[in-house]
Design a protein around this motif. Structure first.
Motif, short mmCIF file in Angstrom:
data_model
loop_
_atom_site.label_atom_id
_atom_site.label_comp_id
_atom_site.label_asym_id
_atom_site.label_seq_id
_atom_site.Cartn_x
_atom_site.Cartn_y
_atom_site.Cartn_z
N VAL A 122 32.24 21.23 40.62
CA VAL A 122 33.37 22.15 40.40
C VAL A 122 34.53 21.32 39.87
O VAL A 122 34.94 20.35 40.51
CB VAL A 122 33.79 22.87 41.69
N VAL A 131 39.12 28.55 38.97
CA VAL A 131 38.32 27.89 40.01
C VAL A 131 38.71 28.40 41.39
O VAL A 131 37.85 28.69 42.23
CB VAL A 131 38.49 26.36 39.90
N HIS A 134 37.33 32.23 41.74
CA HIS A 134 35.95 32.66 41.55
C HIS A 134 34.88 31.72 42.10
O HIS A 134 33.72 32.13 42.19
CB HIS A 134 35.69 32.86 40.05
N THR A 135 35.24 30.51 42.47
CA THR A 135 34.21 29.55 42.90
C THR A 135 33.44 30.03 44.12
O THR A 135 32.20 30.05 44.13
CB THR A 135 34.85 28.18 43.19
N PHE A 138 31.14 33.19 43.72
CA PHE A 138 30.00 32.92 42.85
C PHE A 138 29.00 31.99 43.55
O PHE A 138 27.78 32.22 43.49
CB PHE A 138 30.45 32.29 41.53
N LEU A 182 30.98 24.34 37.40
CA LEU A 182 31.87 25.50 37.36
C LEU A 182 33.24 24.97 36.95
O LEU A 182 33.79 24.09 37.62
CB LEU A 182 31.97 26.16 38.73
N LEU A 195 36.23 31.77 34.29
CA LEU A 195 35.41 30.66 34.77
C LEU A 195 34.20 30.47 33.86
O LEU A 195 33.55 31.44 33.48
CB LEU A 195 34.94 30.93 36.20
N LEU A 197 30.42 28.40 33.20
CA LEU A 197 29.30 27.71 33.85
C LEU A 197 28.53 26.96 32.77
O LEU A 197 28.17 27.54 31.75
CB LEU A 197 28.37 28.71 34.53
N TYR A 225 29.96 38.22 39.16
CA TYR A 225 29.33 37.09 39.84
C TYR A 225 27.81 37.27 39.92
O TYR A 225 27.05 36.33 39.69
CB TYR A 225 29.89 36.93 41.25
#
Length: 277
Positions: A122, A131, A134-135, A138, A182, A195, A197, A225
């Motif tokens: 991350v 971050v 949404h980290t 997700f 992320l 965000l 990936l 997500y």
């Protein structure tokens, strides 16, 4: 006797209908040769939000604490960019770990030999706001399915002032089969919290973007997500089967939709299944 005003048959403006379907700045109108005041103020506010997202400090301590509450270990590292000013001016430094962080990761790997299937990284990127928001939701979806597939996971690696390619070095030092990072994407004027990936199979220092797969715009107003996790898991499973990632690995994940008439896709979805299923 005063004549009634002339009624003009003005053409319908199709832009007004399109404006309901997109956050893009269309059909703003005009005042003289300029745009209306409200539209100008809205633009300035969105621009300020984007700038704030770029410069917002990474709250790694708060994220680490929340991960610990969920029983997940985390490890804080730093890129070779010593501060935000250098990070923005020297993208190359954000792609590598600092010497101290690289050594810390080597110690961790030596204490936990054997490598892992998936290293989760991350990084703040260009929007720590993304971050922060949404980290955790997700990761909850990703890690549940990853464990169901029997994959071993690294601690969550938090990288301050990190860019996408820093995950390659993390994965190489950990001996990871796969990495996913992320990272906060470059803010837009309608999406300061998007965000991204990035997934890589067999990560190592020096890989180009051609070896990575990207899933972008993960946020409540964009890709959900659940859908993002579904697509990422498809890529990871295919990567393990074909032993590659990047331009040679396409996202062909089948997605459940209301329009789908495929019974295999409908199976297991309570919104689509009949009462007899």
């Amino acid at each position: 006797m005063k004549e009634p005003p002339v009624q003009l048959d003005l053409p319908d403006n199709p832009w007004l209908e399109l404006r309901r379907l997109t956050p893009a700045r269309i059909a703003l109108g005009r005042t003289g040769t300029s745009i209306p005041t409200n539209a100008q103020l809205d633009f300035q506010f969105a621009h300020a939000q984007a700038r704030d997202a770029v410069h917002l400090p990474f709250d790694h301590a708060g994220l680490s604490s929340e991960l610990a509450e969920r029983g997940r270990e985390s490890l804080l590292l730093h890129s070779a960019a010593t501060d935000r000013h250098m990070y923005l001016q020297r993208p190359d430094l954000g792609r590598r770990l600092s010497d101290e962080s690289a050594q810390l990761l080597r110690h961790h790997a030596s204490a936990n030999p054997g490598g892992v299937d998936l290293a989760i990284v991350v990084a703040d990127g260009l929007s720590a706001l993304a971050v922060h928001k949404h980290t955790l939701p997700f990761l909850a979806r990703l890690e549940e399915q990853s464990r169901a597939d029997g994959w071993s996971l690294s601690p969550v690696i938090l990288v301050e002032q990190g860019r996408v390619a820093v995950a390659d070095e993390v994965g190489q030092l950990l001996g990871a089969k796969m990495t996913v990072i992320l990272i906060g994407e470059r803010p837009g004027l309608s999406s300061p919290d998007s965000l991204g990936l990035y997934f890589t199979y067999n990560p190592k220092v020096g890989l180009t973007d051609a070896y990575r797969n990207c899933i972008s715009n993960v946020r409540l107003e964009g890709l959900s997500y659940g859908m993002a996790a579904h697509r990422l898991l498809y890529l990871m499973r295919e990567a393990c089967r074909r032993q590659l990632s990047g331009v040679n690995l396409k996202d062909e994940a089948q997605v459940q939709t209301i329009e789908s008439d495929d019974p295999d896709l409908m199976k297991g979805n309570f919104l689509l299944s009949s009462p007899d299923d």
